[in-house]
Design a protein around this motif. Structure first.
Motif, PDB file in Angstrom:
ATOM      1  N   SER A  41      25.853  86.101   7.441  1.00 56.63           N
ATOM      2  CA  SER A  41      26.116  85.369   6.196  1.00 56.63           C
ATOM      3  C   SER A  41      27.597  84.998   6.112  1.00 56.63           C
ATOM      4  O   SER A  41      27.955  83.842   5.885  1.00 56.63           O
ATOM      5  N   ALA A  42      28.455  85.980   6.344  1.00 57.30           N
ATOM      6  CA  ALA A  42      29.900  85.733   6.246  1.00 57.30           C
ATOM      7  C   ALA A  42      30.375  84.740   7.291  1.00 57.30           C
ATOM      8  O   ALA A  42      31.262  83.921   7.024  1.00 57.30           O
ATOM      9  N   LEU A  43      29.792  84.780   8.473  1.00 56.76           N
ATOM     10  CA  LEU A  43      30.199  83.841   9.535  1.00 56.76           C
ATOM     11  C   LEU A  43      30.123  82.407   9.041  1.00 56.76           C
ATOM     12  O   LEU A  43      30.985  81.582   9.324  1.00 56.76           O
ATOM     13  N   GLN A  44      29.075  82.102   8.267  1.00 52.94           N
ATOM     14  CA  GLN A  44      28.851  80.726   7.837  1.00 52.94           C
ATOM     15  C   GLN A  44      29.844  80.271   6.774  1.00 52.94           C
ATOM     16  O   GLN A  44      29.961  79.088   6.489  1.00 52.94           O
ATOM     17  N   ARG A  45      30.580  81.230   6.201  1.00 57.29           N
ATOM     18  CA  ARG A  45      31.629  80.856   5.253  1.00 57.29           C
ATOM     19  C   ARG A  45      32.907  80.424   5.966  1.00 57.29           C
ATOM     20  O   ARG A  45      33.710  79.687   5.412  1.00 57.29           O
ATOM     21  N   TYR A  46      33.121  80.909   7.170  1.00 56.72           N
ATOM     22  CA  TYR A  46      34.419  80.713   7.817  1.00 56.72           C
ATOM     23  C   TYR A  46      34.351  79.948   9.131  1.00 56.72           C
ATOM     24  O   TYR A  46      35.377  79.641   9.730  1.00 56.72           O
ATOM     25  N   ALA A  47      33.141  79.663   9.603  1.00 56.41           N
ATOM     26  CA  ALA A  47      32.988  78.905  10.841  1.00 56.41           C
ATOM     27  C   ALA A  47      31.583  78.315  10.814  1.00 56.41           C
ATOM     28  O   ALA A  47      30.745  78.756  10.038  1.00 56.41           O
ATOM     29  N   LEU A  49      27.783  77.716  12.041  1.00 57.56           N
ATOM     30  CA  LEU A  49      26.817  78.721  12.480  1.00 57.56           C
ATOM     31  C   LEU A  49      26.785  78.912  13.993  1.00 57.56           C
ATOM     32  O   LEU A  49      26.586  80.015  14.486  1.00 57.56           O
ATOM     33  N   THR A  50      26.961  77.824  14.723  1.00 56.58           N
ATOM     34  CA  THR A  50      26.811  77.928  16.187  1.00 56.58           C
ATOM     35  C   THR A  50      28.139  77.733  16.917  1.00 56.58           C
ATOM     36  O   THR A  50      28.156  77.440  18.106  1.00 56.58           O
ATOM     37  N   SER A  51      29.246  77.926  16.216  1.00 58.04           N
ATOM     38  CA  SER A  51      30.530  77.605  16.849  1.00 58.04           C
ATOM     39  C   SER A  51      31.148  78.783  17.605  1.00 58.04           C
ATOM     40  O   SER A  51      32.242  78.658  18.120  1.00 58.04           O
ATOM     41  N   SER A  70      19.556  89.197  14.477  1.00 57.38           N
ATOM     42  CA  SER A  70      19.151  88.116  13.564  1.00 57.38           C
ATOM     43  C   SER A  70      19.578  86.756  14.113  1.00 57.38           C
ATOM     44  O   SER A  70      18.896  85.745  13.913  1.00 57.38           O
ATOM     45  N   TYR A  71      20.708  86.744  14.800  1.00 55.12           N
ATOM     46  CA  TYR A  71      21.292  85.491  15.313  1.00 55.12           C
ATOM     47  C   TYR A  71      20.425  84.851  16.408  1.00 55.12           C
ATOM     48  O   TYR A  71      20.580  83.675  16.719  1.00 55.12           O
ATOM     49  N   VAL A  72      19.500  85.614  16.972  1.00 58.51           N
ATOM     50  CA  VAL A  72      18.582  85.084  17.985  1.00 58.51           C
ATOM     51  C   VAL A  72      17.846  83.860  17.432  1.00 58.51           C
ATOM     52  O   VAL A  72      17.694  82.849  18.119  1.00 58.51           O
ATOM     53  N   VAL A  73      17.395  83.945  16.200  1.00 60.00           N
ATOM     54  CA  VAL A  73      16.640  82.836  15.588  1.00 60.00           C
ATOM     55  C   VAL A  73      17.489  81.571  15.545  1.00 60.00           C
ATOM     56  O   VAL A  73      17.018  80.475  15.862  1.00 60.00           O
ATOM     57  N   VAL A  74      18.762  81.744  15.175  1.00 58.68           N
ATOM     58  CA  VAL A  74      19.667  80.598  15.042  1.00 58.68           C
ATOM     59  C   VAL A  74      19.744  79.816  16.346  1.00 58.68           C
ATOM     60  O   VAL A  74      19.692  78.580  16.351  1.00 58.68           O
ATOM     61  N   ARG A  75      19.833  80.497  17.451  1.00 59.07           N
ATOM     62  CA  ARG A  75      20.039  79.812  18.731  1.00 59.07           C
ATOM     63  C   ARG A  75      18.729  79.441  19.422  1.00 59.07           C
ATOM     64  O   ARG A  75      18.636  78.398  20.047  1.00 59.07           O
ATOM     65  N   GLY A  81      16.925  71.957  19.285  1.00 59.53           N
ATOM     66  CA  GLY A  81      16.575  72.574  20.568  1.00 59.53           C
ATOM     67  C   GLY A  81      17.380  73.832  20.815  1.00 59.53           C
ATOM     68  O   GLY A  81      18.418  74.057  20.178  1.00 59.53           O
ATOM     69  N   PRO A  82      16.891  74.684  21.733  1.00 61.01           N
ATOM     70  CA  PRO A  82      17.569  75.956  21.995  1.00 61.01           C
ATOM     71  C   PRO A  82      18.982  75.742  22.514  1.00 61.01           C
ATOM     72  O   PRO A  82      19.235  74.802  23.259  1.00 61.01           O
TER      73      PRO A  82
END
Ligand code: ZN
Length: 247
Positions: A41-47, A49-51, A70-75, A81-82
């Motif tokens: 959650s915090a990652l998305q405030r400062y960078a 999602l996939t950076s 949890s981050y597995v879903v994101v990628r 695409g993956p």
């Protein structure tokens, strides 16, 4: 280098902070140093999602690694695409452990390119990274990041030990855990107090002590800061989520 504190709550999330996660940036490269409970959650405030370009997990206690699962879903399931496998440095056993946490859905090699940590020095992008075993009940690595003549050291979770002091030697910033209070019935070989963190910073000759991993619900920020300050003559701060440091 730039350090952004994404989460700094010790052991379990606090009302204002997720668990341990720190973004270390240099030359546009982003290393996620630990990926604890709630920090996605915090990652998305400062960078974005996939950076992030690489992940280093100091150890496999859930408050330092569970959001990497949890981050597995994101990628894996991104609408466009993956994403290509992300380098992930972690203690031995991480592929199996993370697959178990994710849900017995097969290996995670399509998401992470796993690298097993061992004591030593290696490169992650533009960073020169040195890791060593510190004193904690499971295999845990303290971390020294160097770039362009500057050093950021991270104790991970550890009791006061020689490896932590070596890793922090002369560091421009020393991010050190301070989970315990002096008066707690502190089991040995697990965590540090503010006083221990101050002693470690003093012996290491660090320039700036950044206290982290305070256990919000049970601790006292004022006492932790006071005891660390009594043991270290340099500047001391308790870090907060969203704090940024140019090192
Ligand atoms: Zn731990």
């Amino acid at each position: 280098m730039k350090l952004t504190v994404l989460g700094c709550a010790g052991s379990f999330p606090g009302p204002e902070s997720s668990c341990s996660a720190y973004l270390v940036e240099a030359d546009g490269f982003r290393l996620m140093l630990d990926f604890g409970t709630g920090s996605l959650s915090a990652l998305q405030r400062y960078a974005s999602l996939t950076s992030i370009d690489a992940v280093l997990l100091s150890h496999l206690h859930c408050d330092h690694m569970v959001d990497a699962c949890s981050y597995v879903v994101v990628r894996r399931y991104a609408p466009d695409g993956p994403h290509k496998p992300l380098p992930l440095f972690a203690p031995a056993g991480a592929p199996r452990r993370m697959a178990d946490v994710y849900g017995h859905d097969g290996p995670l090699d399509d998401v992470y390119e796993f690298h097993t940590l061992q004591p030593g020095t290696f490169r992650i992008g533009p960073l020169t990274v040195t890791v060593d075993r510190v004193e904690h009940p499971i295999e845990t690595y303290g971390v020294r990041n160097e770039h362009d003549g500057r050093t950021l050291a991270y104790s991970a979770d550890s009791a006061l030990c020689d490896a932590v002091i070596r890793l922090a030697s002369g560091a421009d910033a020393f991010l050190c855990e301070a989970s315990y209070l002096d008066a707690d019935p502190n089991p040995p070989g697990l965590h540090m107090t503010g006083r221990d963190a101050g002693e470690a910073a003093s012996k290491a000759g660090a320039r700036l002590l950044l206290l982290t991993h305070l256990v919000t619900a049970w601790g006292s920020e004022a006492e932790t800061l006071d005891t660390a300050t009594a043991a270290f003559s340099g500047p001391v701060e308790v870090v907060r989520p969203g704090a940024r440091y140019h090192i």
